[in-house]
Design a protein around this motif. Structure first.
Motif, PDB file in Angstrom:
ATOM      1  N   PHE A  94      32.763  10.390 -38.096  1.00 55.21           N
ATOM      2  CA  PHE A  94      33.935   9.575 -38.397  1.00 55.21           C
ATOM      3  C   PHE A  94      34.960   9.599 -37.274  1.00 55.21           C
ATOM      4  N   THR A  95      34.492   9.756 -36.043  1.00 55.46           N
ATOM      5  CA  THR A  95      35.413   9.633 -34.929  1.00 55.46           C
ATOM      6  C   THR A  95      35.826   8.169 -34.819  1.00 55.46           C
ATOM      7  N   PRO A  96      36.976   7.883 -34.227  1.00 53.07           N
ATOM      8  CA  PRO A  96      37.374   6.473 -34.091  1.00 53.07           C
ATOM      9  C   PRO A  96      36.333   5.614 -33.374  1.00 53.07           C
ATOM     10  N   GLN A  97      35.683   6.166 -32.360  1.00 56.80           N
ATOM     11  CA  GLN A  97      34.662   5.406 -31.632  1.00 56.80           C
ATOM     12  C   GLN A  97      33.441   5.133 -32.525  1.00 56.80           C
ATOM     13  N   ALA A  98      33.038   6.125 -33.312  1.00 60.29           N
ATOM     14  CA  ALA A  98      31.869   5.940 -34.176  1.00 60.29           C
ATOM     15  C   ALA A  98      32.165   4.947 -35.290  1.00 60.29           C
ATOM     16  N   VAL A  99      33.374   4.994 -35.834  1.00 64.63           N
ATOM     17  CA  VAL A  99      33.728   4.057 -36.899  1.00 64.63           C
ATOM     18  C   VAL A  99      33.812   2.643 -36.338  1.00 64.63           C
ATOM     19  N   GLU A 100      34.339   2.477 -35.132  1.00 65.87           N
ATOM     20  CA  GLU A 100      34.380   1.139 -34.530  1.00 65.87           C
ATOM     21  C   GLU A 100      32.979   0.639 -34.189  1.00 65.87           C
ATOM     22  N   ALA A 101      32.062   1.555 -33.861  1.00 65.04           N
ATOM     23  CA  ALA A 101      30.685   1.161 -33.558  1.00 65.04           C
ATOM     24  C   ALA A 101      29.959   0.656 -34.801  1.00 65.04           C
ATOM     25  N   ILE A 102      30.538   0.881 -35.981  1.00 65.21           N
ATOM     26  CA  ILE A 102      29.948   0.383 -37.216  1.00 65.21           C
ATOM     27  C   ILE A 102      30.086  -1.138 -37.313  1.00 65.21           C
ATOM     28  N   LEU A 103      31.085  -1.704 -36.664  1.00 69.38           N
ATOM     29  CA  LEU A 103      31.315  -3.152 -36.769  1.00 69.38           C
ATOM     30  C   LEU A 103      30.081  -3.968 -36.416  1.00 69.38           C
ATOM     31  N   PRO A 104      29.454  -3.764 -35.239  1.00 71.51           N
ATOM     32  CA  PRO A 104      28.245  -4.552 -34.949  1.00 71.51           C
ATOM     33  C   PRO A 104      27.101  -4.245 -35.920  1.00 71.51           C
ATOM     34  N   ALA A 105      27.067  -3.040 -36.454  1.00 73.25           N
ATOM     35  CA  ALA A 105      26.034  -2.703 -37.438  1.00 73.25           C
ATOM     36  C   ALA A 105      26.166  -3.557 -38.688  1.00 73.25           C
ATOM     37  N   ALA A 106      27.380  -4.002 -38.977  1.00 69.72           N
ATOM     38  CA  ALA A 106      27.622  -4.869 -40.132  1.00 69.72           C
ATOM     39  C   ALA A 106      27.604  -6.346 -39.754  1.00 69.72           C
ATOM     40  N   GLY A 107      27.327  -6.660 -38.494  1.00 70.23           N
ATOM     41  CA  GLY A 107      27.265  -8.052 -38.067  1.00 70.23           C
ATOM     42  C   GLY A 107      28.581  -8.611 -37.574  1.00 70.23           C
ATOM     43  N   VAL A 108      29.464  -7.736 -37.071  1.00 68.74           N
ATOM     44  CA  VAL A 108      30.783  -8.165 -36.616  1.00 68.74           C
ATOM     45  C   VAL A 108      31.002  -7.665 -35.192  1.00 68.74           C
ATOM     46  N   ARG A 109      31.371  -8.556 -34.307  1.00 67.95           N
ATOM     47  CA  ARG A 109      31.844  -8.133 -32.993  1.00 67.95           C
ATOM     48  C   ARG A 109      33.355  -8.245 -33.059  1.00 67.95           C
ATOM     49  N   GLY A 110      34.022  -7.148 -32.822  1.00 65.93           N
ATOM     50  CA  GLY A 110      35.472  -7.145 -32.927  1.00 65.93           C
ATOM     51  C   GLY A 110      36.051  -5.790 -32.594  1.00 65.93           C
ATOM     52  N   LYS A 111      37.204  -5.522 -33.144  1.00 67.21           N
ATOM     53  CA  LYS A 111      37.938  -4.286 -32.877  1.00 67.21           C
ATOM     54  C   LYS A 111      38.435  -3.743 -34.199  1.00 67.21           C
ATOM     55  N   LEU A 112      38.458  -2.442 -34.334  1.00 65.18           N
ATOM     56  CA  LEU A 112      38.962  -1.799 -35.540  1.00 65.18           C
ATOM     57  C   LEU A 112      40.298  -1.159 -35.215  1.00 65.18           C
ATOM     58  N   LEU A 113      41.303  -1.535 -35.976  1.00 65.08           N
ATOM     59  CA  LEU A 113      42.653  -1.018 -35.757  1.00 65.08           C
ATOM     60  C   LEU A 113      43.111  -0.254 -36.986  1.00 65.08           C
ATOM     61  N   GLU A 114      43.958   0.735 -36.755  1.00 60.25           N
ATOM     62  CA  GLU A 114      44.552   1.463 -37.866  1.00 60.25           C
ATOM     63  C   GLU A 114      45.928   0.877 -38.144  1.00 60.25           C
ATOM     64  N   ASN A 115      46.226   0.671 -39.408  1.00 58.01           N
ATOM     65  CA  ASN A 115      47.504   0.141 -39.823  1.00 58.01           C
ATOM     66  C   ASN A 115      48.016   1.032 -40.952  1.00 58.01           C
ATOM     67  N   GLY A 116      48.665   2.112 -40.586  1.00 57.06           N
ATOM     68  CA  GLY A 116      49.085   3.093 -41.577  1.00 57.06           C
ATOM     69  C   GLY A 116      47.869   3.779 -42.156  1.00 57.06           C
ATOM     70  N   LYS A 117      47.667   3.642 -43.465  1.00 55.77           N
ATOM     71  CA  LYS A 117      46.505   4.254 -44.120  1.00 55.77           C
ATOM     72  C   LYS A 117      45.385   3.245 -44.324  1.00 55.77           C
ATOM     73  N   ASN A 118      45.512   2.088 -43.716  1.00 52.57           N
ATOM     74  CA  ASN A 118      44.504   1.031 -43.845  1.00 52.57           C
ATOM     75  C   ASN A 118      43.831   0.787 -42.509  1.00 52.57           C
ATOM     76  N   LEU A 119      42.658   0.181 -42.578  1.00 55.73           N
ATOM     77  CA  LEU A 119      41.961  -0.275 -41.383  1.00 55.73           C
ATOM     78  C   LEU A 119      42.034  -1.795 -41.334  1.00 55.73           C
ATOM     79  N   VAL A 120      42.163  -2.326 -40.139  1.00 54.15           N
ATOM     80  CA  VAL A 120      42.175  -3.773 -39.941  1.00 54.15           C
ATOM     81  C   VAL A 120      41.016  -4.108 -39.013  1.00 54.15           C
ATOM     82  N   VAL A 121      40.156  -4.997 -39.464  1.00 54.31           N
ATOM     83  CA  VAL A 121      39.037  -5.468 -38.644  1.00 54.31           C
ATOM     84  C   VAL A 121      39.511  -6.722 -37.939  1.00 54.31           C
ATOM     85  N   LEU A 122      39.754  -6.594 -36.635  1.00 56.12           N
ATOM     86  CA  LEU A 122      40.177  -7.718 -35.810  1.00 56.12           C
ATOM     87  C   LEU A 122      38.903  -8.469 -35.423  1.00 56.12           C
ATOM     88  N   LEU A 123      38.681  -9.605 -36.058  1.00 55.43           N
ATOM     89  CA  LEU A 123      37.424 -10.330 -35.921  1.00 55.43           C
ATOM     90  C   LEU A 123      37.319 -11.014 -34.570  1.00 55.43           C
TER      91      LEU A 123
END
Length: 193
Positions: A94-123
């Motif tokens: 669950f490192t930030p890099q590993a969690v962001e690497a999940i995006l392409p695994a789900a079919g998304v090329r983008g960026k994962l941002l933290e917004n307080g206690k939420n995650l934002v998938v920048l598509l």
């Protein structure tokens, strides 16, 4: 080395046969080669399908069936990227890099941002799946204790997710106002409309 080359080497190695001088022997070797060529093609396909990096589109679809009901649309390279990332994810990382690497695994090329206690998938762009399928997979793959949401605004993440070079962008002759007016449809159709 193919079967015909190997048979020629073995026969010449004995010193008894010279295929280039013996016409009937060449005919017989050509007949063997016709049969072996079919097997060699099948072996080549089988060996190529063992690995995601070299697999055929049919084999990629079989692997995709492990994760979703329908294979991804589009070219095989998006599917290849998705599968490579999907098979390389580890549930305990669950490192930030590993969690962001999940995006392409789900079919998304983008960026994962933290917004307080939420995650934002920048598509950036979807990799052959629709948005609801990507959301379903992100629900499965992202840490379950963190809620997440989409951000579909056109940013540099979205612009760089499409295969256009700087020269392509420059060739459009857009001003800053023109760049800010770009829509997802423009990106998907490569500005052909």
């Amino acid at each position: 080395m193919r079967a015909l080359e190997h048979m020629n080497l073995v026969l010449e190695g004995t010193g008894l046969y010279h295929p280039e001088e013996n016409q009937p022997l060449r005919w017989e070797l050509a007949a063997y080669d016709a049969g072996f060529s079919l097997l060699e093609e099948r072996f080549d396909k089988l060996l190529g399908d063992l690995f995601i990096a070299t697999a055929s589109r049919e084999q990629l679809a079989r692997w995709e069936a492990l994760f979703r009901d329908q294979p991804a649309l589009g070219d095989g390279e998006d599917s290849r990227e998705t599968l490579l990332r999907r098979f390389s994810t580890h549930p305990d990382d669950f490192t930030p890099q590993a969690v962001e690497a999940i995006l392409p695994a789900a079919g998304v090329r983008g960026k994962l941002l933290e917004n307080g206690k939420n995650l934002v998938v920048l598509l950036g762009r979807l990799l052959g799946v629709n948005k609801s399928e990507a959301a379903r997979e992100l629900d499965q793959l992202l840490p379950s204790h963190l809620p997440w949401s989409w951000d579909e605004s056109i940013t540099w993440v979205a612009l760089s997710a499409y295969p256009a070079s700087f020269q392509d962008w420059d060739g459009l002759g857009l001003t800053w106002e023109g760049l800010e007016a770009i829509t997802r449809q423009d990106l998907e159709t490569n500005f052909l409309d």
